[in-house]
Design an enzyme around this catalytic site. Structure first.
Site, PDB file in Angstrom:
ATOM      1  N   ASN A  95      12.944 -41.383  14.334  1.00 50.31           N
ATOM      2  CA  ASN A  95      12.979 -42.841  14.522  1.00 50.31           C
ATOM      3  C   ASN A  95      11.725 -43.428  13.879  1.00 50.31           C
ATOM      4  O   ASN A  95      10.869 -42.683  13.368  1.00 50.31           O
ATOM      5  CB  ASN A  95      13.071 -43.182  16.017  1.00 50.31           C
ATOM      6  N   LYS A  96      11.624 -44.737  13.902  1.00 53.67           N
ATOM      7  CA  LYS A  96      10.520 -45.446  13.245  1.00 53.67           C
ATOM      8  C   LYS A  96       9.171 -44.802  13.555  1.00 53.67           C
ATOM      9  O   LYS A  96       8.913 -44.409  14.693  1.00 53.67           O
ATOM     10  CB  LYS A  96      10.552 -46.910  13.693  1.00 53.67           C
ATOM     11  N   ARG A 146      18.446 -44.660   1.361  1.00 51.64           N
ATOM     12  CA  ARG A 146      17.543 -44.399   2.488  1.00 51.64           C
ATOM     13  C   ARG A 146      17.959 -43.054   3.086  1.00 51.64           C
ATOM     14  O   ARG A 146      19.001 -42.951   3.728  1.00 51.64           O
ATOM     15  CB  ARG A 146      17.635 -45.535   3.527  1.00 51.64           C
ATOM     16  N   ASP A 154      17.281 -42.973  14.108  1.00 51.32           N
ATOM     17  CA  ASP A 154      17.882 -42.962  12.765  1.00 51.32           C
ATOM     18  C   ASP A 154      18.673 -41.690  12.514  1.00 51.32           C
ATOM     19  O   ASP A 154      19.568 -41.662  11.662  1.00 51.32           O
ATOM     20  CB  ASP A 154      16.797 -43.143  11.699  1.00 51.32           C
ATOM     21  N   GLN A 214       8.544 -54.835  11.989  1.00 49.17           N
ATOM     22  CA  GLN A 214       9.894 -55.146  12.490  1.00 49.17           C
ATOM     23  C   GLN A 214       9.850 -55.623  13.946  1.00 49.17           C
ATOM     24  O   GLN A 214      10.726 -56.357  14.382  1.00 49.17           O
ATOM     25  CB  GLN A 214      10.807 -53.911  12.405  1.00 49.17           C
ATOM     26  N   GLY A 238      17.854 -50.912   9.607  1.00 52.41           N
ATOM     27  CA  GLY A 238      18.350 -50.439  10.899  1.00 52.41           C
ATOM     28  C   GLY A 238      19.540 -49.537  10.618  1.00 52.41           C
ATOM     29  O   GLY A 238      20.452 -49.917   9.861  1.00 52.41           O
ATOM     30  N   ALA A 239      19.510 -48.329  11.204  1.00 54.23           N
ATOM     31  CA  ALA A 239      20.478 -47.303  10.805  1.00 54.23           C
ATOM     32  C   ALA A 239      21.951 -47.774  10.848  1.00 54.23           C
ATOM     33  O   ALA A 239      22.663 -47.652   9.845  1.00 54.23           O
ATOM     34  CB  ALA A 239      20.253 -46.051  11.653  1.00 54.23           C
TER      35      ALA A 239
HETATM   36  O1  MRU Z   1      13.041 -48.773   8.499  1.00 54.42           O
HETATM   37  P1  MRU Z   1      14.001 -49.481   9.414  1.00 54.42           P
HETATM   38  O2  MRU Z   1      13.541 -50.852   9.787  1.00 54.42           O
HETATM   39  O3  MRU Z   1      15.425 -49.429   8.898  1.00 54.42           O
HETATM   40  O4  MRU Z   1      13.958 -48.597  10.720  1.00 54.42           O
HETATM   41  C1  MRU Z   1      14.796 -48.886  11.797  1.00 54.42           C
HETATM   42  C2  MRU Z   1      14.548 -48.046  12.969  1.00 54.42           C
HETATM   43  O5  MRU Z   1      13.796 -47.099  12.967  1.00 54.42           O
HETATM   44  C3  MRU Z   1      15.376 -48.318  14.171  1.00 54.42           C
HETATM   45  O6  MRU Z   1      14.643 -48.085  15.329  1.00 54.42           O
HETATM   46  C4  MRU Z   1      16.587 -47.392  14.087  1.00 54.42           C
HETATM   47  O7  MRU Z   1      17.291 -47.621  12.896  1.00 54.42           O
HETATM   48  C5  MRU Z   1      17.483 -47.511  15.206  1.00 54.42           C
HETATM   49  S1  MRU Z   1      18.154 -49.101  15.218  1.00 54.42           S
HETATM   50  C6  MRU Z   1      19.467 -49.495  15.722  1.00 54.42           C
END
Ligand code: MRU
Length: 338
Positions: free
Chosen positions: A240-241, A82, A230, A189, A46-47
């Site tokens: 984003n994801k 990342r 992100d 997730q 999570g960012a």
């Molecule tokens: O790969 P991850 O699980 O780190 O991805 C997270 C996401 O895409 C969240 O939606 C994003 O970080 C925003 S969260 C506060």
């Protein structure tokens, strides 16, 4: 409320998110390299949460050796863990700036200053989330039914959450009727982490396979799509994801708003548009297996981008702690990031 990462007695404590919800195992890390590995392997994710973890990692690096060369080496390695989440670079750069301002002091005071700064980054993230929670909840109708993706809750941040923070606040205000949670293949997730958080809060939810999003909207079961981010480019294009872009296209087709919720540390006015955002590609194994169980035939290959980019014209508003940003984002994003 769970805090996925915190500083305790000179160590970083992390809740291992790879094992949730089956196991709640806490890690105690004393070396910055261990934190970098935890970020790379999604033990913390999570960012905003990885930005906070990286800030604590630099405090650990300074405990080891507070020379400029050492901290810059650790910073470069942390940034590379990342590439998409800009909060990571943001937090690392903030810590380096703090280091530059105190580097002439005795080592003990340098270390203390870095610990204090990491704690401040963490505390400010929680505060930003609470503010975004109120601002975002105000955008939702009464008895809102919301579709979300990935995990954007306390687990993905310093605490409370971004998109899930909005849902938490809306629930506390009695405005939320139902959360539909995309399971979020490949790492799940949504099904594992968002479901775990919602269940702990007693918020009504249903898990849907990612491919059910269109049918859910067509059946009139969704009032808004609310997601995190992100990295948000200067024109509002949002990384984003993986799967967010699909939801955005479906939402536009069904005349539903898509709201992005992210702190100003996720805004990246240096990057003009989404095509310049680096997209992390992860190991094929994440797609070919589910929690260690092989799905695909021996020798099958996969493509595994961790994120996609949603074009700004599909984003109804971006909720930040500095206010709700509306198009034209070219104007509102640089102002909020300043
Ligand atoms: O790969 P991850 O699980 O780190 O991805 C997270 C996401 O895409 C969240 O939606 C994003 O970080 C925003 S969260 C506060």
């Amino acid at each position: 409320m769970v805090r996925p990462v915190y500083w305790e007695a000179g160590r970083v404590r992390l809740l291992d998110q790879r094992l949730l919800p089956q196991q709640e195992r806490w890690l105690t890390l004393s070396r910055w390299e261990e934190v970098a590995e935890a970020i790379r392997t999604l033990q913390v994710r999570g960012a905003p949460a990885i930005g906070i973890a990286a800030a604590y990692a630099l405090a650990l690096a300074a405990e080891e050796n507070s020379s400029r060369e050492h901290l810059e080496r650790a910073a470069a390695a942390l940034r590379a863990t990342r590439p998409t989440a800009v909060n990571l670079t943001w937090a690392v750069n903030k810590m380096l700036r703090r280091f530059q301002s105190v580097q002439d002091r005795p080592p003990q005071l340098v270390r203390q200053a870095l610990i204090e700064d990491a704690l401040r980054i963490h505390a400010e993230d929680i505060e930003a989330n609470r503010r975004m929670g109120d601002l975002g909840a105000a955008l939702l109708p009464l008895r809102a039914r919301v579709l979300t993706l990935c995990n954007t809750g306390a687990l993905a941040t310093g605490g409370h959450g971004t998109a899930l923070g909005v849902l938490r606040s809306a629930w506390a205000q009695g405005k939320l009727a139902m959360v539909y949670v995309c399971e979020t293949r490949p790492v799940l997730q949504g099904a594992r982490l968002t479901a775990w958080e919602l269940q702990r809060e007693g918020i009504p939810f249903r898990i849907v396979v990612d491919a059910a999003a269109g049918a859910l909207m067509a059946h009139g079961k969704v009032d808004a799509v609310v997601v995190g981010a992100d990295r948000i480019a200067r024109n509002g294009d949002t990384a984003n994801k993986i799967g967010t872009y699909t939801l955005a296209v479906l939402a536009a087709h069904h005349h539903l708003p898509l709201y992005v919720v992210a702190p100003s540390s996720t805004l990246d006015p240096q990057t003009p548009s989404g095509s310049q955002i680096p997209i992390e590609e992860r190991d094929e194994e994440e797609v070919l297996t589910v929690q260690g169980q092989t799905l695909a035939p021996q020798g099958a290959r996969a493509w595994n981008p961790a994120f996609d980019v949603t074009p700004h014209e599909l984003v109804a508003a971006i909720v930040t702690e500095k206010g709700v940003l509306r198009p034209p984002y070219e104007a509102s994003i640089p102002a909020a990031a300043a």
